[in-house]
Scaffold this motif. Sequence first.
Motif, PDB file in Angstrom:
ATOM      1  N   TYR A  14       0.843  -1.199   0.000  1.00 21.78           N
ATOM      2  CA  TYR A  14       0.000   0.000   0.000  1.00 21.78           C
ATOM      3  C   TYR A  14       0.880   1.251   0.000  1.00 21.78           C
ATOM      4  O   TYR A  14       0.664   2.191  -0.763  1.00 21.78           O
ATOM      5  CB  TYR A  14      -0.926   0.005   1.210  1.00 21.78           C
ATOM      6  CG  TYR A  14      -1.820   1.221   1.256  1.00 21.78           C
ATOM      7  CD1 TYR A  14      -1.556   2.263   2.175  1.00 21.78           C
ATOM      8  CD2 TYR A  14      -2.891   1.371   0.398  1.00 21.78           C
ATOM      9  CE1 TYR A  14      -2.365   3.389   2.213  1.00 21.78           C
ATOM     10  CE2 TYR A  14      -3.688   2.501   0.425  1.00 21.78           C
ATOM     11  CZ  TYR A  14      -3.429   3.501   1.337  1.00 21.78           C
ATOM     12  OH  TYR A  14      -4.211   4.621   1.374  1.00 21.78           O
ATOM     13  N   ARG A  24      -6.952  -2.158  -2.653  1.00 18.98           N
ATOM     14  CA  ARG A  24      -6.728  -0.795  -2.178  1.00 18.98           C
ATOM     15  C   ARG A  24      -8.031  -0.216  -1.608  1.00 18.98           C
ATOM     16  O   ARG A  24      -8.021   0.366  -0.506  1.00 18.98           O
ATOM     17  CB  ARG A  24      -6.249   0.064  -3.365  1.00 18.98           C
ATOM     18  CG  ARG A  24      -5.912   1.484  -3.023  1.00 18.98           C
ATOM     19  CD  ARG A  24      -5.669   2.237  -4.348  1.00 18.98           C
ATOM     20  NE  ARG A  24      -5.497   3.662  -4.132  1.00 18.98           N
ATOM     21  CZ  ARG A  24      -4.311   4.253  -3.979  1.00 18.98           C
ATOM     22  NH1 ARG A  24      -3.207   3.536  -4.038  1.00 18.98           N
ATOM     23  NH2 ARG A  24      -4.244   5.548  -3.768  1.00 18.98           N
ATOM     24  N   ALA A  25      -9.138  -0.446  -2.351  1.00 24.71           N
ATOM     25  CA  ALA A  25     -10.431   0.072  -1.890  1.00 24.71           C
ATOM     26  C   ALA A  25     -10.808  -0.561  -0.556  1.00 24.71           C
ATOM     27  O   ALA A  25     -11.269   0.127   0.390  1.00 24.71           O
ATOM     28  CB  ALA A  25     -11.503  -0.190  -2.942  1.00 24.71           C
ATOM     29  N   PHE A  27      -8.804  -1.906   1.710  1.00 25.83           N
ATOM     30  CA  PHE A  27      -7.916  -1.498   2.792  1.00 25.83           C
ATOM     31  C   PHE A  27      -8.226  -0.064   3.222  1.00 25.83           C
ATOM     32  O   PHE A  27      -8.244   0.265   4.399  1.00 25.83           O
ATOM     33  CB  PHE A  27      -6.447  -1.624   2.340  1.00 25.83           C
ATOM     34  CG  PHE A  27      -5.461  -1.335   3.423  1.00 25.83           C
ATOM     35  CD1 PHE A  27      -5.547  -1.994   4.664  1.00 25.83           C
ATOM     36  CD2 PHE A  27      -4.449  -0.418   3.242  1.00 25.83           C
ATOM     37  CE1 PHE A  27      -4.638  -1.720   5.671  1.00 25.83           C
ATOM     38  CE2 PHE A  27      -3.539  -0.143   4.251  1.00 25.83           C
ATOM     39  CZ  PHE A  27      -3.621  -0.794   5.472  1.00 25.83           C
ATOM     40  N   GLU A  28      -8.509   0.803   2.230  1.00 20.94           N
ATOM     41  CA  GLU A  28      -8.819   2.189   2.573  1.00 20.94           C
ATOM     42  C   GLU A  28     -10.150   2.291   3.306  1.00 20.94           C
ATOM     43  O   GLU A  28     -10.319   3.160   4.182  1.00 20.94           O
ATOM     44  CB  GLU A  28      -8.812   3.062   1.306  1.00 20.94           C
ATOM     45  CG  GLU A  28      -7.393   3.353   0.868  1.00 20.94           C
ATOM     46  CD  GLU A  28      -7.284   4.237  -0.372  1.00 20.94           C
ATOM     47  OE1 GLU A  28      -6.170   4.742  -0.633  1.00 20.94           O
ATOM     48  OE2 GLU A  28      -8.317   4.409  -1.082  1.00 20.94           O
ATOM     49  N   HIS A  30     -11.168   0.009   5.341  1.00 19.90           N
ATOM     50  CA  HIS A  30     -10.818  -0.397   6.708  1.00 19.90           C
ATOM     51  C   HIS A  30     -10.137   0.756   7.449  1.00 19.90           C
ATOM     52  O   HIS A  30     -10.496   1.053   8.594  1.00 19.90           O
ATOM     53  CB  HIS A  30      -9.888  -1.618   6.679  1.00 19.90           C
ATOM     54  CG  HIS A  30      -9.333  -1.984   8.010  1.00 19.90           C
ATOM     55  ND1 HIS A  30     -10.118  -2.502   9.043  1.00 19.90           N
ATOM     56  CD2 HIS A  30      -8.058  -1.903   8.507  1.00 19.90           C
ATOM     57  CE1 HIS A  30      -9.357  -2.698  10.112  1.00 19.90           C
ATOM     58  NE2 HIS A  30      -8.083  -2.343   9.809  1.00 19.90           N
ATOM     59  N   LEU A  31      -9.233   1.443   6.794  1.00 18.97           N
ATOM     60  CA  LEU A  31      -8.561   2.575   7.432  1.00 18.97           C
ATOM     61  C   LEU A  31      -9.586   3.659   7.795  1.00 18.97           C
ATOM     62  O   LEU A  31      -9.466   4.313   8.840  1.00 18.97           O
ATOM     63  CB  LEU A  31      -7.499   3.176   6.494  1.00 18.97           C
ATOM     64  CG  LEU A  31      -6.188   2.393   6.349  1.00 18.97           C
ATOM     65  CD1 LEU A  31      -5.298   3.032   5.277  1.00 18.97           C
ATOM     66  CD2 LEU A  31      -5.425   2.352   7.673  1.00 18.97           C
ATOM     67  N   ALA A  32     -10.616   3.796   6.922  1.00 22.35           N
ATOM     68  CA  ALA A  32     -11.628   4.827   7.142  1.00 22.35           C
ATOM     69  C   ALA A  32     -12.449   4.547   8.405  1.00 22.35           C
ATOM     70  O   ALA A  32     -13.076   5.463   8.968  1.00 22.35           O
ATOM     71  CB  ALA A  32     -12.535   4.916   5.914  1.00 22.35           C
ATOM     72  N   CYS A  38      -3.668  -0.102  12.076  1.00 24.38           N
ATOM     73  CA  CYS A  38      -3.267  -0.142  10.653  1.00 24.38           C
ATOM     74  C   CYS A  38      -2.742   1.215  10.191  1.00 24.38           C
ATOM     75  O   CYS A  38      -1.806   1.286   9.375  1.00 24.38           O
ATOM     76  CB  CYS A  38      -4.451  -0.577   9.791  1.00 24.38           C
ATOM     77  SG  CYS A  38      -4.868  -2.323  10.010  1.00 24.38           S
ATOM     78  N   ALA A  39      -3.346   2.313  10.656  1.00 24.94           N
ATOM     79  CA  ALA A  39      -2.899   3.652  10.262  1.00 24.94           C
ATOM     80  C   ALA A  39      -1.447   3.857  10.671  1.00 24.94           C
ATOM     81  O   ALA A  39      -0.631   4.386   9.896  1.00 24.94           O
ATOM     82  CB  ALA A  39      -3.801   4.715  10.894  1.00 24.94           C
ATOM     83  N   VAL A  42       0.827   1.748   8.428  1.00 26.58           N
ATOM     84  CA  VAL A  42       0.982   2.372   7.102  1.00 26.58           C
ATOM     85  C   VAL A  42       1.958   3.540   7.189  1.00 26.58           C
ATOM     86  O   VAL A  42       2.815   3.728   6.310  1.00 26.58           O
ATOM     87  CB  VAL A  42      -0.390   2.835   6.568  1.00 26.58           C
ATOM     88  CG1 VAL A  42      -0.222   3.822   5.402  1.00 26.58           C
ATOM     89  CG2 VAL A  42      -1.224   1.646   6.139  1.00 26.58           C
ATOM     90  N   ARG A  46       5.352   3.888   5.136  1.00 27.05           N
ATOM     91  CA  ARG A  46       5.631   5.016   4.228  1.00 27.05           C
ATOM     92  C   ARG A  46       6.994   5.617   4.552  1.00 27.05           C
ATOM     93  O   ARG A  46       7.740   6.011   3.645  1.00 27.05           O
ATOM     94  CB  ARG A  46       4.549   6.097   4.363  1.00 27.05           C
ATOM     95  CG  ARG A  46       3.329   5.731   3.539  1.00 27.05           C
ATOM     96  CD  ARG A  46       2.279   6.818   3.555  1.00 27.05           C
ATOM     97  NE  ARG A  46       1.229   6.531   2.581  1.00 27.05           N
ATOM     98  CZ  ARG A  46      -0.030   6.886   2.744  1.00 27.05           C
ATOM     99  NH1 ARG A  46      -0.412   7.520   3.851  1.00 27.05           N
ATOM    100  NH2 ARG A  46      -0.921   6.589   1.814  1.00 27.05           N
TER     101      ARG A  46
END
Length: 264
Positions: A14, A24-25, A27-28, A30-32, A38-39, A42, A46
């Motif tokens: 990611y 991606r959709a 996982f995003e 889930h992050l949302a 997870c945040a 990530v 990064r």
Amino acid sequence: MKNCDQFSEMFEAYALGALDLGERAAFEAHLATGCKNCAKAVEEERWLVSQLAYLAPDAAPSDMLKGRLMQTVRAESQAAKRNIPSRLAISYWMWAGVAALFLATIYSAWNAQRLQREIERANQIAGAILQRRHELEIQLEVAKREAAILIDPASVKIALASPDPQSPRLEAKWHPELGIVLTGQKIPAPSGNRVLQLWLIPRAPGGKPIPSLTLRPDAEGKFVLLVSNPPELMADTKALAITEEPAGGSPAPTTAPRWVGGVS
Ligand SMILES: [Zn+2]
């Protein structure tokens, strides 16, 4: 936490932007939901990815990441292959440009050669014109001198007679300074390349004939011969004689005279 486990291997991909659209959709989404676990993962990934450039030799991506990177590379190379026609088209234009340059170079060389040939041809023509003009100037000088000798009262007229009564007479005029003009009409041309040669017979007893110029009558049997610088003075010359000689003339007569005329 079970949800988080399903994404645990996706953090790296990611962060690298290597997830497909569905993953991606998901996982995003889930992050949302606000999963701080997870945040945070990530964010760490990064940071790690940002450091990969510096750590490249030691960075060993997981097999899964390798696989995804390979997929990404393949997808890009597929896209690149689809772009090949346009790249080829660019190549064609480039080659067309190279070909045009090549042709322009050849044309320039050919044009330079053509120009050179035209210059050479112009020079040849100019040379021929100058040569012709030079010849005409000489002919004009000869004609003027012949005319001067023929009309000047100081010239002495000499009639040359032949032992053969059928043969036409020749006539010479000798000017003390300008020279001799010998003219003839209806004179049969000697055979082959043979010529008629003029001789000056000295007054001095026992003097040998002095060779002068040669000539051949034209198709109508006419000739005009100018001797600008006779090899002997008129006062020292007893007679003019003409014999038939081989081409180029002879240092001494090889035949009996066909015409003889005394200088008075
Ligand atoms: Zn999570």
